[in-house]
Design a protein around this motif. Structure first.
Motif, mmCIF file in Angstrom:
data_model
loop_
_atom_site.group_PDB
_atom_site.id
_atom_site.type_symbol
_atom_site.label_atom_id
_atom_site.label_comp_id
_atom_site.label_asym_id
_atom_site.label_seq_id
_atom_site.Cartn_x
_atom_site.Cartn_y
_atom_site.Cartn_z
ATOM 1 N N ALA A 94 11.684 -10.790 1.483
ATOM 2 C CA ALA A 94 11.885 -9.341 1.562
ATOM 3 C C ALA A 94 12.471 -9.019 2.926
ATOM 4 C CB ALA A 94 10.564 -8.612 1.377
ATOM 5 N N LEU A 125 12.897 -7.294 6.298
ATOM 6 C CA LEU A 125 11.903 -6.659 7.152
ATOM 7 C C LEU A 125 12.326 -5.321 7.725
ATOM 8 C CD1 LEU A 125 10.130 -9.390 9.199
ATOM 9 C CD2 LEU A 125 9.561 -8.345 7.048
ATOM 10 N N LYS A 136 6.176 -12.159 -2.398
ATOM 11 C CA LYS A 136 6.900 -11.967 -3.646
ATOM 12 C C LYS A 136 8.378 -12.234 -3.452
ATOM 13 C CE LYS A 136 3.984 -8.479 -4.577
ATOM 14 N NZ LYS A 136 3.560 -9.085 -3.332
ATOM 15 N N LEU A 138 8.216 2.881 5.897
ATOM 16 C CA LEU A 138 7.389 1.780 6.392
ATOM 17 C C LEU A 138 6.302 2.301 7.332
ATOM 18 C CD1 LEU A 138 6.701 -1.168 7.058
ATOM 19 C CD2 LEU A 138 8.617 -1.176 8.659
ATOM 20 N N SER A 183 3.646 4.205 5.314
ATOM 21 C CA SER A 183 2.723 3.398 4.513
ATOM 22 C C SER A 183 1.890 2.477 5.385
ATOM 23 C CB SER A 183 3.442 2.658 3.379
ATOM 24 O OG SER A 183 4.582 2.003 3.846
ATOM 25 N N THR A 223 -2.006 2.642 5.154
ATOM 26 C CA THR A 223 -2.807 1.436 4.900
ATOM 27 C C THR A 223 -3.928 1.322 5.931
ATOM 28 O OG1 THR A 223 -0.881 0.307 3.960
ATOM 29 C CG2 THR A 223 -2.704 -1.079 4.687
ATOM 30 N N ASN A 241 -4.074 -4.093 -3.525
ATOM 31 C CA ASN A 241 -2.864 -4.832 -3.869
ATOM 32 C C ASN A 241 -2.698 -5.062 -5.367
ATOM 33 O OD1 ASN A 241 -2.127 -4.878 -1.237
ATOM 34 N ND2 ASN A 241 -2.987 -6.902 -0.809
ATOM 35 N N ARG A 288 -0.857 -0.339 -3.525
ATOM 36 C CA ARG A 288 -0.099 -1.495 -3.042
ATOM 37 C C ARG A 288 1.179 -1.122 -2.302
ATOM 38 N NH1 ARG A 288 4.301 -3.154 -5.486
ATOM 39 N NH2 ARG A 288 3.818 -2.306 -7.533
ATOM 40 N N CYS A 289 1.397 -1.728 -1.164
ATOM 41 C CA CYS A 289 2.672 -1.566 -0.457
ATOM 42 C C CYS A 289 2.886 -2.784 0.445
ATOM 43 C CB CYS A 289 2.702 -0.268 0.351
ATOM 44 S SG CYS A 289 1.388 -0.135 1.565
ATOM 45 N N TRP A 290 4.080 -2.885 0.988
ATOM 46 C CA TRP A 290 4.419 -4.028 1.850
ATOM 47 C C TRP A 290 3.412 -4.150 2.977
ATOM 48 C CZ3 TRP A 290 5.896 -4.775 6.975
ATOM 49 C CH2 TRP A 290 6.547 -5.981 7.268
ATOM 50 N N SER A 327 0.315 -3.337 2.940
ATOM 51 C CA SER A 327 -0.992 -3.819 2.494
ATOM 52 C C SER A 327 -0.930 -5.256 1.992
ATOM 53 C CB SER A 327 -1.576 -2.899 1.406
ATOM 54 O OG SER A 327 -0.868 -3.048 0.189
ATOM 55 N N ASP A 328 0.192 -5.645 1.350
ATOM 56 C CA ASP A 328 0.192 -6.969 0.714
ATOM 57 C C ASP A 328 0.946 -8.051 1.486
ATOM 58 O OD1 ASP A 328 2.910 -6.672 0.008
ATOM 59 O OD2 ASP A 328 2.480 -6.158 -2.064
ATOM 60 N N THR A 329 1.730 -7.650 2.498
ATOM 61 C CA THR A 329 2.544 -8.643 3.202
ATOM 62 C C THR A 329 2.305 -8.644 4.710
ATOM 63 O OG1 THR A 329 4.250 -8.388 1.519
ATOM 64 C CG2 THR A 329 4.954 -9.392 3.579
ATOM 65 N N LEU A 356 -4.279 6.219 -0.208
ATOM 66 C CA LEU A 356 -3.080 5.465 0.172
ATOM 67 C C LEU A 356 -1.944 5.737 -0.814
ATOM 68 C CD1 LEU A 356 -1.503 3.485 1.834
ATOM 69 C CD2 LEU A 356 -2.756 1.612 0.771
ATOM 70 N N MET A 388 13.613 -3.903 -1.775
ATOM 71 C CA MET A 388 13.769 -5.277 -1.275
ATOM 72 C C MET A 388 13.440 -5.338 0.217
ATOM 73 S SD MET A 388 17.924 -5.661 -1.269
ATOM 74 C CE MET A 388 17.945 -7.174 -0.285
ATOM 75 N N SER A 443 10.889 -3.546 3.701
ATOM 76 C CA SER A 443 9.508 -3.309 4.127
ATOM 77 C C SER A 443 8.996 -1.920 3.734
ATOM 78 C CB SER A 443 9.401 -3.493 5.639
ATOM 79 O OG SER A 443 10.422 -2.756 6.283
ATOM 80 N N GLY A 444 9.854 -1.059 3.199
ATOM 81 C CA GLY A 444 9.407 0.254 2.734
ATOM 82 C C GLY A 444 8.851 0.201 1.315
ATOM 83 N N ARG A 445 9.019 -0.930 0.663
ATOM 84 C CA ARG A 445 8.568 -1.105 -0.709
ATOM 85 C C ARG A 445 7.114 -0.699 -0.926
ATOM 86 N NH1 ARG A 445 5.425 -5.138 -2.079
ATOM 87 N NH2 ARG A 445 6.036 -6.541 -0.402
ATOM 88 N N CYS A 446 6.854 0.064 -1.988
ATOM 89 C CA CYS A 446 5.475 0.363 -2.381
ATOM 90 C C CYS A 446 5.455 0.693 -3.869
ATOM 91 C CB CYS A 446 4.910 1.523 -1.557
ATOM 92 S SG CYS A 446 5.842 3.045 -1.671
ATOM 93 N N TRP A 447 4.261 0.788 -4.433
ATOM 94 C CA TRP A 447 4.116 1.074 -5.856
ATOM 95 C C TRP A 447 4.866 2.354 -6.231
ATOM 96 C CZ3 TRP A 447 1.930 4.952 -8.894
ATOM 97 C CH2 TRP A 447 1.632 4.606 -10.224
#
Lengths: 333, 333, 333, 333
Positions: A3, A5, A19, A213, A216, A220, A242, A247-249, A251-253, B212, B243, B245-249
């Motif tokens: 992913a 950054l 992922k 970013l 979130s 988080t 997660n 779930r977000c980057w 929290s999970d990465t 969150l 794709m 770092s801003g990615r989230c559900w």
């Protein structure tokens, strides 16, 4: 593939991502070219230096300039040709990449007394990889266009480590028919080159991503901190988030709570990573863009203020996930 | 297996999720039991009604109560036994599930003049699936314990559709050795049953996730809106965020911008989904928990205010992703 | 003497103030001068038009320009001389006042192709009464200085009514020894002329006041609304606040709740007064200044976002005290 | 007469106020009465102790209780009668004043196992001067009413100094026909006794004032800090604000910037005054009331978060105007 950054200034760490994504947008082909004309490079800082060296590695003669003589000296030693001003670079190279710390620097390098525009050749391709206000990018583009040259904004994601490894991501704004020409150079320095639209949209994409970013990440940190105070085990809470809609980057990465993940700044006293002061800078750009376009960004605005307060409270050089530490401290009467 | 939505009241829609997770936390086994004693069920609303019916489907005789006679009538017609008060339910069943709209309702049903505790049997298992303040859960647990019975909080994720399909997720707080007994019943109604820790942690997990979620949803709406105003195509921007770092559900599974994804409320004028008024309620619970534990939640707090304002501006019954619509409206002089 | 409103664009209303202040900072002397040389005036809008007419009333020949021909026409009819460009004004007058709607307009009028600086005379005094970013004021000052002329920023408080009546307040930034020369002109248009410090501090004073005003207005609206919902009579609550530590100009002089005071916009459906869109503009300037100086302004920032949302929700032209109405609307399921 | 501070816990300082108000709401008459029956007093802390002593000074026999034996001992030595429980107080006195630190304490003292209600006499007058959630006040009132007694909420403004001097302000909620009876006692301890409406409105008035106070204090700190960074002299800026629409109690009577005013906490390293932790507590009450009534209070909510963060950053015991210090710290790379 990892992913993206969207972080600058990471101190060489490479975080693993859980992922995979098919980064189909800009397939990178490493092409060998028979003859390569010189490329200008202005701004030889932490990021610019390894970027320019990757151009050299790919066989491009580089004609460089930096306002700091030491930066030039170090670079000269590695075989490149160093000029006395941006204008002199523009006289000798018709493709120039600029990598500068802020909007005023960019304005000076392009339009200053000895700036690029003083001696730019017609048809030159000028690519600005600085992260600046998209409105400034548009103004620079107009000024460049008046001289018969082409301007594109191409800010990067990924820090010093990615710059060295040639794994940066470039988000590119500008005239679409010039994109291939830009990509030829950018693929020497990055593994993703994404065309975003007209001039300024590269900056816009980067700013929007980093604003989300920041939001979130703080969210988080708040949710994890609240859960812990309500009696939840941090690892279990992260697991639940997660597999859920929280779930977000972040929290999970890149979880900000020490002990939840390995290999992230929170596991290393928030050293390395993406500095709080850099995040505050990007949020400032988002804020200015939002103000200028009359766009309400209430959470983005508050995130900016929080990172600004953190800078003043000694967190400037810590990774931006240290917001968890900032929030968790307890009242101590 | 799908990501857990942590949403109540979804109008039967089942959104597809892009990424799979191994939900190993609480494997669900469907066990057949020789003889099943009656189970009490109090609260036969949109959620409670299908939940109780799933218990019946699994062979449990249900003894029910609801404060609204029509709700009882409808339920009686489907074969269950209906009582006149929570106390009467407690007299006849030693396992009771409660599903109520708010903290005061729960307090009344347990401790009121004709509440459960008036006639609860020693050793009874009382499971509260309402979403309420975890501090209230703890108080109820104490009162229940005094009567020699056991209390667990087990709020649900997933809306009416999941309640009907038996696909809810339960987050369970309470004494660990009673968890198996609770799971026996809860697996009749849900596909995930997660043990979270001591009493109140089920509520805590749900509240933290939804806080969150609200933050990242508003953040996604702000970032998308700002990007669009800066000239980016919404689909492309979503792709870049997802794709990066801003990615989230909220950006990759439930994008709030019309036209970006199919099968989500934003594609359907924000109908269905998880109502803004329900999100505002959950954020209010998060706020109260944060205030009581002196936990700073600046973004959670502002998210609460924003959803509160949206409720007052006509968005109460729209899906909570309508915050994009709320923010995007333009000044019109 | 009345408290200074720091509001532009009031539609001619004059609100009474409950408390007197000895405005000793800048005593105003109306001096008669034997011979008066022409004064340039650029920007003949709602504010500029009556301001320039007050200069004429005091015996100054005015040489004017506006980008809109109708504005010039109307002004010409009242006896002034109208030019074709700012440069032409600068050729004929060595004292010029500019009154423009925004930063870009000011930049254009001073540094544009036919701007003041094209023909400014050495030693000229250029006074900018626009409300703009103080950083832009400083840049203009530098450009003006290079031409051997003097620049001062002098934004105004008080709306159209005060402009007509000559009761504006000017907050002046610039070289102190030029202050008397500026005051000679400004006292024709205003009853308070306050020297604030170096160039840009006039803007700074205005921006800081209006940011605090916005914050305390929203705060007053929130406190009044909360009190009313908790059962308090609005008039009684205002009385209590005004004899207590919650007292502020917004609570005691310009109360936002209908029925509490007479003669204020809240008593007149929020018509007249200081428009929400103008407040949003000033808060945007405060935001940009704060971002540029890395100053945390969390409440100022959120106030900006709230006024921005109000603009999008149909409140743009209502008085800024309408934030009470914006917040009070109730959820209506 | 001085403006009402609405502050608890001031360490004996008496700040001078610049403006006078005719506090006509509750004229205080000091009446001599032939015979005085005993008055109960529960809660002998920093505030309760001097309050009870003022009752004694006015000739009332006091029957007291405190949960801490030392507090009782000290009080007994000064001649009062001390009981073993709130119930015992209620058995001997038909007028009781309670002064407790928080909602749970109040609930315990009234409804606990040895609480007032266990032995309260019919017709008793119970006055609670604690600052608590108005919803709790209402619940207590109902419970008291069931016993045939009368409950009024009467939180105070003014700190320990005002408690000693008998200069407190009481904001009173409850049945209007009982107000005179309450005032007879309260005027022994305070110089302002204001009738606010039904039960809970005393708390509501106090909470609303303190929320607005917190907002305008932070706003003043932000505006002063921004102005200083933009080059303004703090004293001059305060002068301009105070003659303008930004004026508020925090800017003109209790300015948070060191060097601007004398005799305020900012002149004394933020010692004394109204502690940040107490302000955070009151903002928490405002937040809970707002959540329960679904009232949007965006700035009040953010003010709460800021004071909460300050508590965690070492400011808990400093005066709440120290928010200026909290915000002014500069990034130090």
């Amino acid at each position: 593939m990892a992913a993206v950054l969207m972080l600058r200034g990471c101190a060489g760490l490479l975080y693993k991502h859980r992922k995979g994504y098919a980064a189909s947008i800009a397939p990178v082909c490493s092409r060998a070219m028979a003859s390569k004309t010189p490329v200008g490079f202005i701004g030889l800082g932490n990021m610019g230096n390894p970027m320019a060296k990757n151009l050299i590695k790919h066989g491009y003669p580089v004609i460089a300039y930096d306002v700091f003589p030491e930066a030039c000296k170090e670079f000269q030693d590695s075989g490149a040709q160093v000029m006395d001003s941006p204008a002199d670079v523009a006289e000798r190279a018709d493709r120039i990449i600029t990598m500068l710390p802020s909007s005023p620097n960019a304005v000076e390098v392009y339009t200053g007394a000895s700036g690029i525009l003083k001696k730019v050749k017609k048809g030159s391709l000028l690519i600005d990889s600085s992260t600046i206000d998209p409105a400034i990018s548009k103004e620079l583009a107009k000024a460049v266009e008046k001289m018969g040259a082409v301007f594109m904004d191409a800010p990067v994601s990924g820090g010093v480590g990615a710059a060295r490894g040639g794994n940066l991501t470039f988000m590119v704004g500008g005239v679409e028919q010039e994109f291939d020409a830009a990509k030829e150079l950018l693929t020497c320095m990055g593994s993703n080159v994404i065309y975003c639209g007209e001039v300024g949209t590269g900056q816009a994409a980067k700013i929007c991503n980093n604003m989300l970013l920041a939001i979130s990440m703080i969210g988080t940190a708040e949710a994890m901190n609240l859960g812990i105070r309500l009696g939840l085990d941090p690892k279990l809470l992260a697991k639940i988030l997660n597999m859920s809609s929280g779930r977000c980057w972040s929290s999970d990465t890149y979880n900000p709570v020490p002990g939840v993940m390995e290999g992230v700044p929170s596991a290393n006293n928030y050293q390395g990573g993406f500095g709080t002061t850099l995040m505050a800078k990007d949020l400032g750009l988002a804020q200015i863009s939002a103000t200028n376009t009359k766009t309400p960004v209430p959470l983005g605005s508050l995130a900016h203020q929080i990172y600004r307060m953190m800078c003043a409270k000694g967190y400037a050089l810590k990774d931006f996930s240290a917001v968890f530490q900032f929030l968790r401290e307890e009242e101590n009467l």
